[in-house]
Design a protein around this motif. Structure first.
Motif, PDB file in Angstrom:
ATOM      1  N   THR A  45      11.978 136.225  44.050  1.00  0.00           N
ATOM      2  CA  THR A  45      10.722 136.086  43.318  1.00  0.00           C
ATOM      3  C   THR A  45      10.931 135.166  42.123  1.00  0.00           C
ATOM      4  OG1 THR A  45      11.183 138.080  42.057  1.00  0.00           O
ATOM      5  CG2 THR A  45       9.855 138.326  44.050  1.00  0.00           C
ATOM      6  N   TYR A  46       9.839 134.656  41.589  1.00  0.00           N
ATOM      7  CA  TYR A  46       9.897 133.633  40.544  1.00  0.00           C
ATOM      8  C   TYR A  46       9.129 134.052  39.295  1.00  0.00           C
ATOM      9  CZ  TYR A  46      11.621 130.764  44.327  1.00  0.00           C
ATOM     10  OH  TYR A  46      12.358 130.286  45.370  1.00  0.00           O
ATOM     11  N   ASP A  47       9.606 133.559  38.147  1.00  0.00           N
ATOM     12  CA  ASP A  47       8.938 133.800  36.873  1.00  0.00           C
ATOM     13  C   ASP A  47       7.903 132.721  36.571  1.00  0.00           C
ATOM     14  OD1 ASP A  47      10.414 136.121  36.159  1.00  0.00           O
ATOM     15  OD2 ASP A  47      12.086 134.850  35.565  1.00  0.00           O
ATOM     16  N   ILE A  48       8.232 131.470  36.905  1.00  0.00           N
ATOM     17  CA  ILE A  48       7.340 130.339  36.635  1.00  0.00           C
ATOM     18  C   ILE A  48       7.249 129.484  37.890  1.00  0.00           C
ATOM     19  CG2 ILE A  48       6.929 128.285  35.227  1.00  0.00           C
ATOM     20  CD1 ILE A  48       8.670 129.564  33.065  1.00  0.00           C
ATOM     21  N   VAL A  49       6.009 129.166  38.291  1.00  0.00           N
ATOM     22  CA  VAL A  49       5.785 128.281  39.434  1.00  0.00           C
ATOM     23  C   VAL A  49       4.872 127.154  38.956  1.00  0.00           C
ATOM     24  CG1 VAL A  49       4.836 128.079  41.757  1.00  0.00           C
ATOM     25  CG2 VAL A  49       5.996 130.187  41.074  1.00  0.00           C
ATOM     26  N   PHE A  50       5.318 125.912  39.149  1.00  0.00           N
ATOM     27  CA  PHE A  50       4.511 124.745  38.817  1.00  0.00           C
ATOM     28  C   PHE A  50       3.865 124.217  40.097  1.00  0.00           C
ATOM     29  CE2 PHE A  50       7.674 124.919  35.495  1.00  0.00           C
ATOM     30  CZ  PHE A  50       6.948 124.642  34.354  1.00  0.00           C
ATOM     31  N   LYS A 108      -2.543 132.275  47.579  1.00  0.00           N
ATOM     32  CA  LYS A 108      -2.293 133.570  48.214  1.00  0.00           C
ATOM     33  C   LYS A 108      -0.798 133.749  48.488  1.00  0.00           C
ATOM     34  CE  LYS A 108      -3.401 136.314  52.241  1.00  0.00           C
ATOM     35  NZ  LYS A 108      -3.809 136.291  53.619  1.00  0.00           N
ATOM     36  N   ASN A 109      -0.144 132.691  48.951  1.00  0.00           N
ATOM     37  CA  ASN A 109       1.293 132.764  49.209  1.00  0.00           C
ATOM     38  C   ASN A 109       2.103 132.846  47.920  1.00  0.00           C
ATOM     39  OD1 ASN A 109       1.295 132.780  52.052  1.00  0.00           O
ATOM     40  ND2 ASN A 109       0.864 130.597  52.062  1.00  0.00           N
ATOM     41  N   LEU A 110       1.650 132.176  46.875  1.00  0.00           N
ATOM     42  CA  LEU A 110       2.367 132.223  45.603  1.00  0.00           C
ATOM     43  C   LEU A 110       2.323 133.606  44.972  1.00  0.00           C
ATOM     44  CD1 LEU A 110       1.436 128.783  44.019  1.00  0.00           C
ATOM     45  CD2 LEU A 110       3.586 129.459  45.098  1.00  0.00           C
TER      46      LEU A 110
END
Length: 74
Positions: free
Chosen positions: A1-6, A21-23
């Motif tokens: 899992t991720y904290d920040i997604v650009f 939805k996928n993010l």
């Protein structure tokens, strides 16, 4: 899992509900999505039914930057 997604898709493209939805699935509970887009993107419509909410939105000329977070579960 991720904290920040650009996310920086083509500004002319306005159909990103599947992407968001996928993010949601890979975003940590306290994570954020930083989404750049053009003025035609209807963010509220894209996140409708998803566990996301708009934290803040800024405009820089023709570029919009929207920060999305997961909704708090109460």
């Amino acid at each position: 899992t991720y904290d920040i997604v650009f996310v920086d898709p083509y500004y002319g493209e306005t159909s990103h509900k599947f992407l968001l939805k996928n993010l949601v699935e890979i975003l940590n509970e306290s994570g954020v999505i930083i989404f750049t887009h053009g003025k035609l993107a209807n963010i509220e419509e894209m996140i409708k039914g998803l566990n996301l909410e708009v934290y803040t939105q800024r405009r820089y000329g023709g570029t919009y930057v929207t920060v999305l977070t997961k909704r708090l579960k109460i």
